[in-house]
Design a protein around this motif. Structure first.
Motif: not given
Length: 349
Positions: A330-342
């Protein structure tokens, strides 16, 4: 539908505004008729909705939804389109549940854009019988046989809901979602689809649209889909959203060292990532059922019981990608993908 304009018949196109509701997981949509084909989101009109009815705002103001990405509509077909939108106040401020806005800022950072981050997201989900909220194919009030024969299985006694899964696969392909595969999962009634490779903000757009299509198809079938990370307690696998990731530097010769450095950064920010990786994830990340314990970061080559897994082929080639196995279904893919990149590109420990 057809409309007459100056004696000429023109097609009125249905436009589904897909957006994320106040809970962060519920999807909402509404339809609008347009006078002709549109292929550029910036050419589509803004629209508004009642945020007080979606748990996002008081009733005195209507939130504004801005078109961000266009997909083909597999339900109405023809020139009809689906539009992924994000939400703002009437003053133009992103509402708190608009996670796309901050993600887009991270992905537009020149240092991130230069690395062209690729993602492949493995979205697991569980199909439930509508009136009893019990997994599809399970006996009412009872349990099937132990896990083992269900993963990637075939047969009416082991595989439940394949017609839904195949319909979703076809709908994603028609819509233009870069769906790269499907499979039955370890727990009966549980499935997975994979989206990717996708670049940057597109990963979040495509996962959300794929979820929307799945919700629509299960609606038609009279079945409920849940993204709960542990829908059945006990000795049953949970549901995750393993996120595969690479950058330009990781994909080049010598990229294995870049991968190791990135994983070490993720280790230092483990608690922050876990806090953003989905509700109820502590019920799934127990150290059992192919997971790492939620409180301890670990990584390894070909280790499915680690927080982060590096593929054997990546090690052998000295370059490639890694898999963050921590995100919940149920993760938010906007949050997870951008957080990994950041964390891996922008953060300097």
């Amino acid at each position: 539908m057809w409309a007459v304009s100056a004696g000429i018949f023109t097609v009125n196109l249905f436009w589904i505004y897909c957006r994320i509701g106040g809970s962060g997981m519920d999807l909402r949509s509404k339809a609008r008729t347009l006078p002709g084909p549109v292929t550029d989101p910036s050419k589509l009109p803004k629209w508004n909705y009642d945020g007080s009815s979606t748990g996002q705002a008081p009733g005195e103001d209507s939130e504004v939804i801005l078109p961000q990405a266009i997909f083909k509509d597999p339900f109405r077909k023809g020139n009809n389109i689906l539009v992924m939108c994000d939400c703002y106040t009437p003053a133009g401020v992103p509402i708190p549940t608009n996670k796309r806005y901050n993600a887009a800022k991270i992905f537009s950072n020149p240092d991130v854009a230069k690395e062209e981050p690729w993602y492949g997201i493995e979205q697991e989900y569980t199909l439930l019988q509508k009136d009893i909220n019990w997994p599809l194919g399970w006996p009412v009030g009872g349990f099937p046989g132990p896990q083992g024969p269900y993963y990637c299985s075939i047969g009416a006694d082991k595989s439940f809901g394949r017609d839904i899964v195949d319909a979703h696969y076809k709908a994603c392909l028609f819509a233009g979602v870069n769906i790269s595969g499907i499979n039955g999962e370890v727990m009966p009634g549980q499935w997975e689809f994979q989206v990717g490779p996708t670049v940057g903000i597109s990963a979040g757009d495509q996962v959300w649209v794929a979820r929307y299509l799945l919700e629509r198809i299960t609606e038609i079938a009279g079945v409920v889909v849940t993204f709960d990370p542990k829908p059945i307690p006990g000795d049953w696998n949970g549901a995750g959203a393993h996120t595969n990731y690479s950058t330009e530097s990781m994909r080049k010769d010598g990229g294995f060292k870049v991968i190791v450095d990135a994983v070490e950064k993720l280790k230092l920010k483990h608690k922050e990532h876990i806090a953003a990786y989905g509700e109820g994830n502590e019920r799934r990340l127990t150290g059992k059922h192919e997971t790492a314990d939620i409180n301890t970061f670990s990584w390894g080559v070909a280790n499915r019981g680690a927080s982060v897994r590096v593929g054997r082929e990546t090690e052998q080639n000295g370059k490639g990608y890694f898999e963050d196995r921590r995100p919940a279904s149920n993760m938010d893919p906007y949050v997870v993908t951008s957080m990994i990149a950041e964390t891996t590109i922008l953060w300097k420990p």
